[in-house]
Design a protein around this motif. Structure first.
Motif: not given
Ligand SMILES: NC(=O)c1ccc[n+]([C@@H]2O[C@H](COP(=O)([O-])OP(=O)(O)OC[C@H]3O[C@@H](n4cnc5c(N)ncnc54)[C@H](OP(=O)(O)O)[C@@H]3O)[C@@H](O)[C@H]2O)c1
Length: 276
Positions: A3-29
């Motif tokens: 990973a480049s210095q600027g972009s932090r790496v995030v691991l999210i469990t339970g990302a197939s729906s609901g809160i986890g999915r919303a987090c995955a979409e927002l953080l990647s955006e």
């Protein structure tokens, strides 16, 4: 690839729906490198984030996913321990096996991920754990005893963890959502003994109607994702943050202000229960 210095790496469990999915979409955006995980593959390819298989109840599955992210990116900066489900039923109607499964997912699932990620975070002397608890982690709710127990325990675990890892430059925090409109309602597991033969049946059905109606009219999961993003972008985090309708967040504060029996009677009445 690392990973480049600027972009932090995030691991999210339970990302197939609901809160986890919303987090995955927002953080990647917002430019984070996001690895979202769940047990089953997604129906459609995720946009902007990577999916990995991870069952939080299996040590080998957790380790495999963590190793895959570390191999690809060289580090994990942030973990959102979010995977979970709700078990409903009176304590008397809940089997020990059902209780163990609830705790195995909601509590030990988070612990497994922490254990797998911590060595690399300690080495880098940096990292952040965001644990998705619940307002039910502050207030025991009727017919959600094991769910509440799993979240109370997650709260205790996180309070302890914060102190253990602070000397290594690692932080941990709790996010406590009130009711959120997600698949948690459809995915709810009812205790096997809570059917027509149960002494609690009528009360349980009344309470469950309230629980489900509250969830279906809850805030959107994007509200929780925005709070998670704020935490990622703040330098240091407090122990806990609540998200959701003001009335629900205020109810938790009422627990600390009102006489306990008065508070309990209010909660009971909300769920259609009264004292004999
Ligand atoms: N919705 C609410 O009102 C509310 C309120 C407070 C707290 N929460 C908490 O928020 C978190 C997310 O719930 P949600 O509301 O977004 O529900 P959801 O839409 O049902 O999502 C739950 C997620 O957890 C995953 N999951 C369940 N068991 C798993 C396991 N053994 N291993 C890996 N992943 C697993 C599911 O993925 P797969 O089934 O595809 O594996 C799914 O991605 C939970 O911890 C929940 O307790 C929710």
């Amino acid at each position: 690839m690392v990973a480049s210095q600027g972009s932090r790496v995030v691991l999210i469990t339970g990302a197939s729906s609901g809160i986890g999915r919303a987090c995955a979409e927002l953080l990647s955006e917002r430019g984070y490198i996001v690895y979202g995980t769940s047990r089953q593959p997604l129906a459609e390819a995720p946009k902007g984030w990577r999916w990995l298989a991870l069952d939080v109840t299996r040590d080998d599955s957790v380790q495999r996913a963590v190793d895959a992210v570390l191999a690809a990116e060289g580090r994990i900066d942030v973990v959102v321990n979010n995977a979970g489900y709700a078990l409903a039923g009176a304590l008397e109607d809940t089997s020990i096996e059902e209780a163990k499964q609830q705790l195995d997912t909601n509590l030990l699932g988070a612990m497994r991920v922490c254990k797998a990620v911590l060595p690399s975070m300690r080495e880098r002397r940096s990292g952040l754990f965001i644990h998705i608890s619940s307002l039910g982690g502050e207030v025991g709710l009727p017919f959600q005893g094991l769910y509440s127990a799993s979240k109370f325990a997650l709260e205790g675990l996180t309070e302890s963890l914060r102190q253990e890892v602070a000397p290594f430059g690692i932080q941990a925090t709790l996010v406590q959502p009130g009711d959120v409109r997600t698949r948690i309602t459809d995915n709810r597991v009812q205790a096997g003994q809570s059917g027509p033969g149960s002494a609690y049946r009528a009360h349980f059905e009344t309470a469950l109607r309230t629980i489900e109606a509250d969830e279906r009219s809850g805030v959107p999961p994007e509200d929780v994702a925005r709070r998670v993003l704020e935490l990622l972008e703040s330098g240091s985090v407090r122990v806990r943050y609540s998200v959701g309708k003001l009335a629900q967040r205020a109810a938790v504060m009422a627990k600390w202000v009102l006489p306990s029996r008065t508070f309990e009677s209010i909660v009971m009445s909300l769920y259609g229960l009264s004292r004999n």
